[in-house]
Enzyme design. Sequence first.
Site, mmCIF file in Angstrom:
data_model
loop_
_atom_site.group_PDB
_atom_site.id
_atom_site.type_symbol
_atom_site.label_atom_id
_atom_site.label_comp_id
_atom_site.label_asym_id
_atom_site.label_seq_id
_atom_site.Cartn_x
_atom_site.Cartn_y
_atom_site.Cartn_z
ATOM 1 N N THR A 45 -10.849 -40.498 18.194
ATOM 2 C CA THR A 45 -12.189 -40.019 18.587
ATOM 3 C C THR A 45 -12.036 -38.946 19.674
ATOM 4 O O THR A 45 -11.857 -37.780 19.358
ATOM 5 C CB THR A 45 -13.091 -41.178 19.054
ATOM 6 O OG1 THR A 45 -12.411 -41.957 20.054
ATOM 7 C CG2 THR A 45 -13.455 -42.083 17.888
ATOM 8 N N LYS B 255 -5.389 -45.575 18.866
ATOM 9 C CA LYS B 255 -6.293 -44.573 19.402
ATOM 10 C C LYS B 255 -6.866 -45.121 20.695
ATOM 11 O O LYS B 255 -6.972 -46.334 20.900
ATOM 12 C CB LYS B 255 -7.407 -44.236 18.410
ATOM 13 C CG LYS B 255 -8.361 -45.347 18.056
ATOM 14 C CD LYS B 255 -9.524 -45.567 19.017
ATOM 15 C CE LYS B 255 -10.280 -44.288 19.285
ATOM 16 N NZ LYS B 255 -11.387 -44.543 20.297
ATOM 17 N N THR C 224 -12.986 -47.115 23.755
ATOM 18 C CA THR C 224 -12.414 -48.110 22.813
ATOM 19 C C THR C 224 -10.968 -47.781 22.495
ATOM 20 O O THR C 224 -10.681 -46.612 22.380
ATOM 21 C CB THR C 224 -13.184 -48.094 21.490
ATOM 22 O OG1 THR C 224 -14.480 -48.506 21.703
ATOM 23 C CG2 THR C 224 -12.529 -48.934 20.423
ATOM 24 N N GLU D 243 -8.853 -39.553 29.024
ATOM 25 C CA GLU D 243 -9.862 -38.511 29.187
ATOM 26 C C GLU D 243 -9.758 -37.858 30.569
ATOM 27 O O GLU D 243 -9.950 -38.508 31.597
ATOM 28 C CB GLU D 243 -11.256 -39.097 28.987
ATOM 29 C CG GLU D 243 -11.510 -39.525 27.548
ATOM 30 C CD GLU D 243 -12.799 -40.278 27.348
ATOM 31 O OE1 GLU D 243 -13.199 -40.452 26.188
ATOM 32 O OE2 GLU D 243 -13.423 -40.705 28.347
ATOM 33 N N ASN E 130 -17.799 -37.885 29.597
ATOM 34 C CA ASN E 130 -18.627 -39.071 29.443
ATOM 35 C C ASN E 130 -20.078 -38.866 29.819
ATOM 36 O O ASN E 130 -20.958 -39.638 29.400
ATOM 37 C CB ASN E 130 -18.013 -40.231 30.244
ATOM 38 C CG ASN E 130 -16.748 -40.748 29.591
ATOM 39 O OD1 ASN E 130 -16.792 -41.492 28.627
ATOM 40 N ND2 ASN E 130 -15.604 -40.329 30.091
ATOM 41 N N THR F 238 -24.660 -36.955 23.494
ATOM 42 C CA THR F 238 -25.455 -35.784 23.135
ATOM 43 C C THR F 238 -24.578 -34.639 22.652
ATOM 44 O O THR F 238 -25.081 -33.576 22.335
ATOM 45 C CB THR F 238 -26.308 -35.317 24.317
ATOM 46 O OG1 THR F 238 -25.461 -35.109 25.464
ATOM 47 C CG2 THR F 238 -27.361 -36.340 24.657
#
Length: 402
Positions: free
Chosen positions: A151, A177, A191, A274, A397, A402
């Site tokens: 993702t 992942k 996740t 991230e 995040n 959106t």
Amino acid sequence: MSLSLPLPLGFQWSSVTAGIKASGKPDVALAVCEGGAAAAVMFTSNQLVAAPIHVGRRHMKATGGRVTGVLVNAGNANCATGLPGEEACQKSCIAVAEELGCVFDEIFPSSTGIIGVPLPVEKLIAAVPAAKAGLGETAEHATAFATAILTTDTRMKVAQETIELDGKAVSIFGCCKGAGMIGPQLVPHATMLVYLFTDLAACSEHLQAMLNTAVEDSFNCISVDGDTSTNDTVLLLASGKSGVEAALPHVPAFEAALGRVCQSLAHQVIDDGEGVTHLVNLEITSANNDTDAKQIAKTIANSPLCKTAWSSADPNWGRLLAAAGRAGVSFDPMKVTIQIAGLPVFAYGVRAAEYDEAMVHERMSAREYTIAIDLGQGDGKAHFLTCDLTHEYVSINADYST
């Protein structure tokens, strides 16, 4: 990382694009073991769990830990979607079972993506025939599977081991992942999605015991942001096609290889976290016991103050002490010593006499380094891998839905 070692016998993999991901990239992955594989699994300990967790638990119980197919969709977590979400998950399992010619309980489902959005199950089911047709046992097929489950990840995460037992090769292939919402607390009943494949011959109960140990020292010792996902899953499948039984003296060698695969995947998760610019290895020693050491490590690993300091290579050792002090673990600060990247910063209640702020800052500018904290109490120890918290993490995040 590319796949260069032999893949475990008995498995096939594929991926297709179903249109679930907004990016239009492959978003459905299928893994199959003809005749079924023995399985062990660990799921998230979050009280809010996704539909595939509920369904997966039921299927594992119904089959006694037997799995023929693994169906993964990315782009939608199918979580907080109520009974319709579970029904959608079940329908997708039935569709795969019909293609493979097995009972639907032998299909293990997983989902990852945004929470609270209904799963477009019609897209998923429509993609199943193509996924089945595309199955293969080559490195390209395994790579396709490992890529489709991603993702917010920026790269594929895979690891391999091949060991020789009784003159026969036993192989392990793992892929996963995870880049954000990473603070696994996996329980055997995380996740981040992890799939481990081996051709060792073993029963589900034995696999479970080996998986529990491997996970505790790897995925349960990492954190990007401390948030335990609703979908976390670690699944281990054994086809038995190597002809080597999981019996002494084979077990220690296999357990070590499985541990190395899990350690590699866990490190890759944090390295691709991230917004991550620094990886921090926390080494806690001389605690009263291992549990205390791990609790201190986790508290530091998830401290926003510590993590933001690491993002700018700020040697603020006071934040380390403060986090340790609120971990709920008893220790005497007058016995504590701390080193950052091999340099002393704190010793026995005060700043270390040799402390060189500029030099520590320079060492902390490296991509990866170690913070070592000796509590001077007992024999307890823990290793924990974490990372910094950056502006990029906030941006990713803040705009995720959106």
